[in-house]
Design a protein around this motif. Structure first.
Motif, PDB file in Angstrom:
ATOM      1  N   GLN A 149       0.931  -1.192   0.003  1.00 51.51           N
ATOM      2  CA  GLN A 149       0.029  -0.054  -0.137  1.00 51.51           C
ATOM      3  C   GLN A 149       0.996   1.356  -0.099  1.00 51.51           C
ATOM      4  OE1 GLN A 149      -4.026  -0.171   2.397  1.00 51.51           O
ATOM      5  NE2 GLN A 149      -2.602  -1.385   3.467  1.00 51.51           N
ATOM      6  N   GLN A 150       2.019   1.362   0.940  1.00 53.05           N
ATOM      7  CA  GLN A 150       2.625   2.375   0.858  1.00 53.05           C
ATOM      8  C   GLN A 150       3.477   2.924  -0.495  1.00 53.05           C
ATOM      9  OE1 GLN A 150       4.611   2.888   4.684  1.00 53.05           O
ATOM     10  NE2 GLN A 150       6.659   3.332   3.389  1.00 53.05           N
ATOM     11  N   LEU A 151       3.472   1.687  -1.370  1.00 53.47           N
ATOM     12  CA  LEU A 151       4.099   1.566  -2.616  1.00 53.47           C
ATOM     13  C   LEU A 151       3.375   2.225  -3.560  1.00 53.47           C
ATOM     14  CD1 LEU A 151       7.013   1.350  -4.139  1.00 53.47           C
ATOM     15  CD2 LEU A 151       6.148  -1.066  -4.397  1.00 53.47           C
ATOM     16  N   CYS A 152       1.932   1.647  -3.565  1.00 54.67           N
ATOM     17  CA  CYS A 152       1.082   1.626  -4.686  1.00 54.67           C
ATOM     18  C   CYS A 152      -0.073   2.363  -4.550  1.00 54.67           C
ATOM     19  CB  CYS A 152       0.873   0.051  -5.201  1.00 54.67           C
ATOM     20  SG  CYS A 152       2.246  -0.800  -5.549  1.00 54.67           S
ATOM     21  N   CYS A 153      -0.711   2.412  -3.358  1.00 55.90           N
ATOM     22  CA  CYS A 153      -1.905   2.851  -2.942  1.00 55.90           C
ATOM     23  C   CYS A 153      -2.064   4.291  -2.582  1.00 55.90           C
ATOM     24  CB  CYS A 153      -2.552   2.024  -1.722  1.00 55.90           C
ATOM     25  SG  CYS A 153      -4.268   2.451  -1.375  1.00 55.90           S
ATOM     26  N   LYS A 154      -2.505   5.192  -3.487  1.00 51.56           N
ATOM     27  CA  LYS A 154      -2.709   6.809  -3.252  1.00 51.56           C
ATOM     28  C   LYS A 154      -3.564   7.028  -1.955  1.00 51.56           C
ATOM     29  CE  LYS A 154      -1.967   7.885  -8.083  1.00 51.56           C
ATOM     30  NZ  LYS A 154      -2.678   8.643  -9.308  1.00 51.56           N
ATOM     31  N   VAL A 155      -4.688   6.228  -1.572  1.00 48.86           N
ATOM     32  CA  VAL A 155      -5.514   6.442  -0.543  1.00 48.86           C
ATOM     33  C   VAL A 155      -4.502   6.393   0.689  1.00 48.86           C
ATOM     34  CG1 VAL A 155      -7.509   5.867   0.650  1.00 48.86           C
ATOM     35  CG2 VAL A 155      -7.556   5.860  -1.989  1.00 48.86           C
ATOM     36  N   TYR A 156      -3.930   5.240   0.728  1.00 48.25           N
ATOM     37  CA  TYR A 156      -2.916   4.804   1.928  1.00 48.25           C
ATOM     38  C   TYR A 156      -1.926   5.812   1.994  1.00 48.25           C
ATOM     39  CZ  TYR A 156      -0.226   2.223   5.203  1.00 48.25           C
ATOM     40  OH  TYR A 156       0.575   1.591   6.163  1.00 48.25           O
ATOM     41  N   GLN A 157      -1.207   6.223   0.957  1.00 50.25           N
ATOM     42  CA  GLN A 157      -0.050   7.158   0.885  1.00 50.25           C
ATOM     43  C   GLN A 157      -0.678   8.532   1.609  1.00 50.25           C
ATOM     44  OE1 GLN A 157       0.941   7.253  -3.179  1.00 50.25           O
ATOM     45  NE2 GLN A 157       2.001   5.565  -2.837  1.00 50.25           N
TER      46      GLN A 157
END
Length: 438
Positions: free
Chosen positions: A378-386
């Motif tokens: 998620q930290q690498l790919c998910c904009k909502v998580y970022q």
């Protein structure tokens, strides 16, 4: 198609990948009202919600009705077992039965082009291996515990695991692969234990990823003929640390050779000096096994110095010695970005979640690493998580926010929950049993 795959690289998609992987496994027949899927997904939720213990998980599940609902909406748990039942059921699961979700998530990362930025040194993927302790006791033990016999007569029982993570010198995110438990039969010394566990891990890695260009990085314990020849047989390149005190024959040999020398001073005033040697015998017992050796000296502007050295089969030349050095030094990411994060950022790695009689300790560690993998993806790919992570500031603070929110409302998805945390200006209201909580 790429956008469809990328949707799977968010918490909701990743949890579904784990669920589908578990459904494909064949577990022991068991008469119980709790399915294997519910037991394993509840175990994953313990680490996804960053619960400090199974006892706390049981207390919150019993006293907080929203938590039970969120187990279903966020992890697909139809009926959550008690902490005692969870321990009993997971104790008989083989850790190898949890390898599939690691492989599936890695495949989605590849198909979604998320790992393109991890290519290094002519397209290799750097995988760092290292062992770490999970559990130690003089009383509690199981049939798979390793044993350390002290001169005083005391016996120390412990569990270690061998971790493997995909790293890149320029990236903070690491992608953990399925770890390998170190068990009683692996040997009587640290060297033997890690070496035997590494055999299983590397063979499984090549079987599961037959076409992956791999560059293995490890510390000096791995610099021995059986291990290096295993890497050769698996078509894996390596950059492995080597120390003069452990390999006197090799370093004595270097004294009589003229190295290829390359040095320069960077913009910060640091002097980088490289000495590269080709076709050097590893040791006197394995004289015909030849390696290339890279020695590196770093001298800071203020005079501080560091020295490193590695063996490799990569061809060393002025154009690539800096990259080879950075690959070798990125080994520390398994300690700094993986083990230290698990110990200090809310995963409670060193807490004993249950020991059992067979595999519980190792299975809980596998589930913890799986939860860590989901967070890293998620930290690498998910904009909502970022966005949620950026809004709250620290990883630990994000985990605290998640813990607080799952106690006060039912969230229909991780996307819903993370959007609420990370975007205050356009927060959708949480949904709880048909009414809105402000």
């Amino acid at each position: 198609m790429l956008g469809f795959i990328r949707k799977h690289l968010s918490a909701d998609g990743l949890v579904k990948i784990v669920q589908h992987s578990i459904r494909k496994e064949k577990f022991k027949a068991c008469r119980s009202e709790y399915s294997w899927e519910d037991c394993l997904m509840s175990g994953l939720a313990v680490f996804g919600f960053k619960m400090p213990s199974l006892l706390q998980f049981e207390k919150d599940k019993s006293s907080e009705p929203w938590l039970r609902r969120n187990l279903k909406t966020l992890y697909g748990v139809e009926k959550a077992p008690s902490d005692t039942t969870m321990r009993e059921r997971l104790d008989v699961v083989s850790p190898a039965q949890l390898r599939r979700p690691f492989k599936k998530i890695f495949a989605y990362l590849q198909r979604g082009k998320a790992l393109e930025g991890y290519r290094y040194l002519n397209g290799h993927h750097i995988i760092s291996l290292d062992g770490t302790g999970q559990f130690s006791s003089e009383k509690v033990h199981c049939q798979n515990c390793c044993e350390k016999h002290h001169r005083s007569g005391k016996v120390e029982y412990y569990h270690h695991m061998l971790g493997a993570v995909l790293v890149h010198p320029d990236k903070r995110e690491v992608i953990p692969l399925a770890p390998e438990p170190i068990v009683k039969g692996d040997g009587a010394t640290k060297n033997d234990c890690e070496r035997n566990a590494a055999k299983r891990l590397l063979v499984d890695l090549r079987r599961e990823h037959p076409h992956l260009k791999v560059l293995i990085i490890e510390d000096g314990l791995a610099c021995n003929f059986p291990h290096l020849s295993l890497l050769d047989s698996l078509n894996m390149q390596y950059v492995i640390g080597v120390k003069p005190g452990d390999h006197k024959f090799l370093f004595d040999w270097l004294k009589d050779l003229k190295p290829m020398v390359h040095q320069y001073t960077d913009n910060a005033g640091t002097l980088h000096e490289f000495h590269a040697y080709a076709d050097v015998p590893l040791n006197d017992a394995n004289y015909n096994y030849r390696v290339n050796v890279l020695e590196y000296w770093e001298t800071k502007k203020d005079g501080r110095k560091q020295r490193f050295s590695w063996v490799t089969k990569l061809s060393l030349k002025p154009e690539n010695v800096y990259e080879v050095m950075r690959a070798g030094r990125s080994r520390w990411k398994i300690e700094n970005e993986t083990f230290n994060t698990l110990k200090n950022q809310g995963y409670h790695f060193e807490h004993n979640y249950g020991h059992g009689y067979e595999n519980l300790c190792s299975v809980m560690t596998m589930l913890m690493m799986l939860a860590f993998l989901i967070d890293q993806v998620q930290q690498l790919c998910c904009k909502v998580y970022q966005k949620a992570r950026k809004h709250v500031g620290t990883l630990r603070r994000l985990f605290e926010k998640i813990q607080n929110r799952i106690d006060i409302a039912v969230w229909d998805s991780w996307h819903h929950l993370l959007t609420f945390i990370g975007d205050p200006e356009s927060r959708p209201p949480p949904i709880a049993s048909g009414y809105i909580i402000a």
